[in-house]
Write a protein that holds these residues in place. Structure first.
Motif, PDB file in Angstrom:
ATOM      1  N   GLU A   1      -8.681   2.364   6.595  1.00  0.00           N
ATOM      2  CA  GLU A   1      -9.696   2.221   5.478  1.00  0.00           C
ATOM      3  C   GLU A   1      -8.963   2.311   4.424  1.00  0.00           C
ATOM      4  OE1 GLU A   1     -13.072   1.066   3.928  1.00  0.00           O
ATOM      5  OE2 GLU A   1     -13.020   1.136   6.202  1.00  0.00           O
ATOM      6  N   PRO A   2      -8.786   1.344   3.623  1.00  0.00           N
ATOM      7  CA  PRO A   2      -7.878   1.299   2.098  1.00  0.00           C
ATOM      8  C   PRO A   2      -8.692   2.151   1.210  1.00  0.00           C
ATOM      9  CG  PRO A   2      -8.716  -0.877   2.744  1.00  0.00           C
ATOM     10  CD  PRO A   2      -8.979  -0.317   3.979  1.00  0.00           C
ATOM     11  N   LEU A   3      -8.303   2.717   0.399  1.00  0.00           N
ATOM     12  CA  LEU A   3      -8.735   3.076  -0.949  1.00  0.00           C
ATOM     13  C   LEU A   3      -8.194   2.469  -2.343  1.00  0.00           C
ATOM     14  CD1 LEU A   3      -8.872   7.131   0.379  1.00  0.00           C
ATOM     15  CD2 LEU A   3     -10.817   5.407   0.208  1.00  0.00           C
TER      16      LEU A   3
ATOM     17  N   GLU B   1      -7.157 -12.011   5.134  1.00  0.00           N
ATOM     18  CA  GLU B   1      -6.150 -11.658   6.075  1.00  0.00           C
ATOM     19  C   GLU B   1      -5.573 -10.274   5.899  1.00  0.00           C
ATOM     20  OE1 GLU B   1      -3.741 -14.046   2.686  1.00  0.00           O
ATOM     21  OE2 GLU B   1      -5.766 -14.051   3.823  1.00  0.00           O
ATOM     22  N   VAL B   2      -5.589  -9.688   4.585  1.00  0.00           N
ATOM     23  CA  VAL B   2      -5.158  -8.228   4.461  1.00  0.00           C
ATOM     24  C   VAL B   2      -6.289  -7.104   5.071  1.00  0.00           C
ATOM     25  CG1 VAL B   2      -4.600  -6.654   2.732  1.00  0.00           C
ATOM     26  CG2 VAL B   2      -4.024  -9.001   2.428  1.00  0.00           C
ATOM     27  N   ARG B   3      -7.595  -7.636   4.799  1.00  0.00           N
ATOM     28  CA  ARG B   3      -8.562  -6.696   5.241  1.00  0.00           C
ATOM     29  C   ARG B   3      -8.631  -6.763   6.528  1.00  0.00           C
ATOM     30  NH1 ARG B   3     -12.302  -4.781   1.863  1.00  0.00           N
ATOM     31  NH2 ARG B   3     -12.386  -5.313  -0.604  1.00  0.00           N
ATOM     32  N   SER B   4      -8.537  -7.867   7.200  1.00  0.00           N
ATOM     33  CA  SER B   4      -8.611  -8.019   8.634  1.00  0.00           C
ATOM     34  C   SER B   4      -7.343  -7.225   9.410  1.00  0.00           C
ATOM     35  CB  SER B   4      -8.349  -9.519   9.194  1.00  0.00           C
ATOM     36  OG  SER B   4      -8.249  -9.560  10.450  1.00  0.00           O
ATOM     37  N   MET B   5      -6.173  -7.067   8.515  1.00  0.00           N
ATOM     38  CA  MET B   5      -5.116  -6.374   9.241  1.00  0.00           C
ATOM     39  C   MET B   5      -5.405  -4.975   9.323  1.00  0.00           C
ATOM     40  SD  MET B   5      -2.465  -4.557   7.706  1.00  0.00           S
ATOM     41  CE  MET B   5      -2.381  -4.801   6.050  1.00  0.00           C
ATOM     42  N   TYR B   6      -6.067  -4.226   8.129  1.00  0.00           N
ATOM     43  CA  TYR B   6      -6.726  -3.070   8.049  1.00  0.00           C
ATOM     44  C   TYR B   6      -7.366  -2.814   9.067  1.00  0.00           C
ATOM     45  CZ  TYR B   6      -3.902  -2.325   3.536  1.00  0.00           C
ATOM     46  OH  TYR B   6      -2.927  -2.554   2.660  1.00  0.00           O
ATOM     47  N   GLU B   7      -8.390  -3.515   9.428  1.00  0.00           N
ATOM     48  CA  GLU B   7      -9.446  -3.551  10.394  1.00  0.00           C
ATOM     49  C   GLU B   7      -8.656  -3.330  11.652  1.00  0.00           C
ATOM     50  OE1 GLU B   7     -12.123  -6.613   9.798  1.00  0.00           O
ATOM     51  OE2 GLU B   7     -12.958  -5.554   7.951  1.00  0.00           O
ATOM     52  N   THR B   8      -7.710  -4.138  12.038  1.00  0.00           N
ATOM     53  CA  THR B   8      -7.069  -4.037  13.311  1.00  0.00           C
ATOM     54  C   THR B   8      -6.243  -2.716  13.524  1.00  0.00           C
ATOM     55  OG1 THR B   8      -6.938  -6.624  13.244  1.00  0.00           O
ATOM     56  CG2 THR B   8      -5.134  -5.201  14.651  1.00  0.00           C
TER      57      THR B   8
ATOM     58  N   PHE C   1       5.278   3.743   1.968  1.00  0.00           N
ATOM     59  CA  PHE C   1       5.153   2.579   1.049  1.00  0.00           C
ATOM     60  C   PHE C   1       5.323   1.338   1.998  1.00  0.00           C
ATOM     61  CE2 PHE C   1       6.322  -1.064  -1.207  1.00  0.00           C
ATOM     62  CZ  PHE C   1       5.639  -0.891  -2.321  1.00  0.00           C
ATOM     63  N   THR C   2       4.278   0.500   2.167  1.00  0.00           N
ATOM     64  CA  THR C   2       4.674  -0.699   2.972  1.00  0.00           C
ATOM     65  C   THR C   2       4.131  -1.894   2.231  1.00  0.00           C
ATOM     66  OG1 THR C   2       3.793   0.699   4.814  1.00  0.00           O
ATOM     67  CG2 THR C   2       3.488  -1.614   5.083  1.00  0.00           C
ATOM     68  N   ALA C   3       5.221  -2.905   2.391  1.00  0.00           N
ATOM     69  CA  ALA C   3       4.653  -4.539   1.949  1.00  0.00           C
ATOM     70  C   ALA C   3       4.321  -5.209   3.132  1.00  0.00           C
ATOM     71  CB  ALA C   3       6.222  -5.042   1.228  1.00  0.00           C
ATOM     72  N   PHE C   4       3.492  -6.090   2.827  1.00  0.00           N
ATOM     73  CA  PHE C   4       2.905  -6.882   3.896  1.00  0.00           C
ATOM     74  C   PHE C   4       2.943  -8.276   3.765  1.00  0.00           C
ATOM     75  CE2 PHE C   4      -1.178  -8.861   5.366  1.00  0.00           C
ATOM     76  CZ  PHE C   4      -0.919  -8.793   6.645  1.00  0.00           C
ATOM     77  N   GLY C   5       2.962  -9.163   4.375  1.00  0.00           N
ATOM     78  CA  GLY C   5       3.076 -10.546   4.105  1.00  0.00           C
ATOM     79  C   GLY C   5       3.578 -11.432   5.396  1.00  0.00           C
TER      80      GLY C   5
ATOM     81  N   ASP D   1       0.804  -1.152  -0.022  1.00  0.00           N
ATOM     82  CA  ASP D   1       0.053  -0.116  -0.054  1.00  0.00           C
ATOM     83  C   ASP D   1       0.829   1.247  -0.193  1.00  0.00           C
ATOM     84  OD1 ASP D   1       0.462   0.810   2.906  1.00  0.00           O
ATOM     85  OD2 ASP D   1      -0.604  -0.982   3.293  1.00  0.00           O
ATOM     86  N   VAL D   2       0.382   2.268  -0.503  1.00  0.00           N
ATOM     87  CA  VAL D   2       1.034   3.588  -0.144  1.00  0.00           C
ATOM     88  C   VAL D   2       0.171   4.547   0.384  1.00  0.00           C
ATOM     89  CG1 VAL D   2       2.374   3.235  -2.786  1.00  0.00           C
ATOM     90  CG2 VAL D   2       0.090   4.226  -2.604  1.00  0.00           C
ATOM     91  N   ASN D   3       1.142   5.609   1.047  1.00  0.00           N
ATOM     92  CA  ASN D   3       0.161   6.495   2.039  1.00  0.00           C
ATOM     93  C   ASN D   3       0.686   7.743   1.933  1.00  0.00           C
ATOM     94  OD1 ASN D   3      -0.545   4.339   4.444  1.00  0.00           O
ATOM     95  ND2 ASN D   3       1.030   3.476   3.383  1.00  0.00           N
ATOM     96  N   THR D   4      -0.400   8.480   1.949  1.00  0.00           N
ATOM     97  CA  THR D   4      -0.523   9.886   2.045  1.00  0.00           C
ATOM     98  C   THR D   4      -0.547  10.147   3.830  1.00  0.00           C
ATOM     99  OG1 THR D   4      -2.732  10.691   2.128  1.00  0.00           O
ATOM    100  CG2 THR D   4      -1.475  10.495   0.104  1.00  0.00           C
ATOM    101  N   ALA D   5      -0.460  11.312   4.049  1.00  0.00           N
ATOM    102  CA  ALA D   5      -0.279  11.639   5.478  1.00  0.00           C
ATOM    103  C   ALA D   5      -1.695  10.968   6.159  1.00  0.00           C
ATOM    104  CB  ALA D   5      -0.274  13.140   6.076  1.00  0.00           C
ATOM    105  N   PHE D   6      -2.878  11.062   5.375  1.00  0.00           N
ATOM    106  CA  PHE D   6      -4.000  10.684   6.137  1.00  0.00           C
ATOM    107  C   PHE D   6      -4.959   9.569   4.980  1.00  0.00           C
ATOM    108  CE2 PHE D   6      -3.993  14.682   8.235  1.00  0.00           C
ATOM    109  CZ  PHE D   6      -4.454  14.169   9.571  1.00  0.00           C
ATOM    110  N   GLY D   7      -4.277   9.436   3.905  1.00  0.00           N
ATOM    111  CA  GLY D   7      -4.899   8.307   3.116  1.00  0.00           C
ATOM    112  C   GLY D   7      -3.965   7.126   2.735  1.00  0.00           C
ATOM    113  N   LEU D   8      -4.746   6.017   2.708  1.00  0.00           N
ATOM    114  CA  LEU D   8      -3.918   4.576   2.351  1.00  0.00           C
ATOM    115  C   LEU D   8      -4.541   3.966   1.147  1.00  0.00           C
ATOM    116  CD1 LEU D   8      -3.105   1.969   4.891  1.00  0.00           C
ATOM    117  CD2 LEU D   8      -4.411   1.378   2.904  1.00  0.00           C
ATOM    118  N   TYR D   9      -3.823   3.700   0.146  1.00  0.00           N
ATOM    119  CA  TYR D   9      -4.265   3.362  -1.083  1.00  0.00           C
ATOM    120  C   TYR D   9      -3.764   1.840  -1.570  1.00  0.00           C
ATOM    121  CZ  TYR D   9      -5.706   8.239  -1.695  1.00  0.00           C
ATOM    122  OH  TYR D   9      -6.077   9.327  -1.412  1.00  0.00           O
ATOM    123  N   VAL D  10      -4.609   1.155  -2.066  1.00  0.00           N
ATOM    124  CA  VAL D  10      -4.002  -0.389  -2.522  1.00  0.00           C
ATOM    125  C   VAL D  10      -4.419  -0.302  -3.906  1.00  0.00           C
ATOM    126  CG1 VAL D  10      -4.261  -1.283  -0.097  1.00  0.00           C
ATOM    127  CG2 VAL D  10      -6.370  -1.249  -1.987  1.00  0.00           C
ATOM    128  N   ASP D  11      -3.671  -1.557  -4.510  1.00  0.00           N
ATOM    129  CA  ASP D  11      -3.567  -1.498  -6.097  1.00  0.00           C
ATOM    130  C   ASP D  11      -5.050  -2.335  -6.158  1.00  0.00           C
ATOM    131  OD1 ASP D  11      -2.606  -1.388  -8.511  1.00  0.00           O
ATOM    132  OD2 ASP D  11      -2.189  -3.743  -8.427  1.00  0.00           O
TER     133      ASP D  11
END
Length: 266
Positions: free
Chosen positions: A134-136, A123-130, A151-155, A105-115
């Motif tokens: 709220e991905p865009l 598991e990705v949705r659950s991580m964001y909820e935790t 920029f964050t890689a998750f796995g 995901d890539v992040n602005t100060a207040f926004g998080l965006y996924v491809d």
């Protein structure tokens, strides 16, 4: 020693393994704040993942977010400082993730965006909820114009160990760090929790000897080193414990509360 500025990491430090905030810890933090200490959450989370915790504790002031890539006023939501990344330099990392099936995901100060917003795994949705995120949907990269801060890689830990080894062999234009077992973060070269804490301290007129920092992972090392008193949690990796001035109890044993009572209320 009377500490004027206290920087607290959130996940693995302030919160337990269930991501819960103990009421007794809240009471202690409020007592320390009532005596004049300024509490700053210093986290890898975005502001909207940390400000609700500030509000729950009845605190005002600042949040150092995105591992130091942005400082935000928790009351006004004003961006006090942000370190903007070079978006063109991110293109090889994005290509790598897409070609190798690594979520990012890539992040602005207040926004998080996924491809691929619609195709996110459970598991990705659950991580964001935790993490109260709220991905865009990421717009077309060629059309991107907003300032990016992280920029964050998750796995899985094993998968990200491979990614970290691969990226470590590249000429590195970013500050690359493991912010958790399941995360790799890329930020501006100058961005770190320690540097953001330094900038905030300058603004607040606080010297390092009047600062305490408490954290549990490698992304906390810079702020533990900058603060006059750097405290690691008992659940920290050994390298983090060795770099700290002292080790407190674990996050499941309210180690933050224990340290604050010892150094701020005793």
């Amino acid at each position: 020693m009377s500490y004027r500025l206290i920087a607290l990491d959130v996940d693995g430090t302030l919160l337990d393994d269930q991501h819960e905030l103990a009421p007794e810890t809240v009471d202690t933090i409020r007592e320390v704040a009532a005596q004049g200490a300024e509490i700053v959450l210093c986290t890898g989370r975005a502001p909207f993942g940390a400000i609700p915790l500030m509000e729950r504790m009845g605190l005002t002031g600042y949040v150092i977010s995105h591992n130091g890539a942005a400082i935000v006023d928790a009351t006004t939501r004003e961006i006090v400082l942000q370190y903007q990344m070079d978006t063109r330099s991110l293109e090889p990392y994005i290509s790598y993730c897409k070609e190798n099936g690594v979520h990012f995901d890539v992040n602005t100060a207040f926004g998080l965006y996924v491809d691929q917003l619609e195709g996110l795994k459970l598991e990705v949705r659950s991580m964001y909820e935790t993490f109260l995120m709220e991905p865009l949907q990421l717009p077309r990269w060629a059309d991107w114009s907003e300032p990016l801060v992280k920029f964050t890689a998750f796995g899985s830990m094993e998968r990200l160990d491979e990614v970290y080894r691969d990226w470590s062999s590249w000429e590195q234009p970013f500050n690359m760090l493991r912010s958790g077992d399941f995360f790799i973060d890329l930020m501006h070269k100058q961005a770190s929790k320690g540097e953001a804490l330094h900038q905030l301290a300058l603004q607040r007129g606080v010297t390092p000897d009047a600062i305490m920092a408490i954290g549990n992972y490698y992304n906390d090392l810079s702020m533990l080193a900058y603060a006059g008193k750097g405290i690691a949690m008992a659940n920290s990796p050994e390298g983090v414990k060795l770099a700290a001035d002292e080790v407190t109890l674990s996050n499941n044993e309210q180690g933050v509360r224990h340290a604050l009572i010892k150094y701020c209320l005793s």
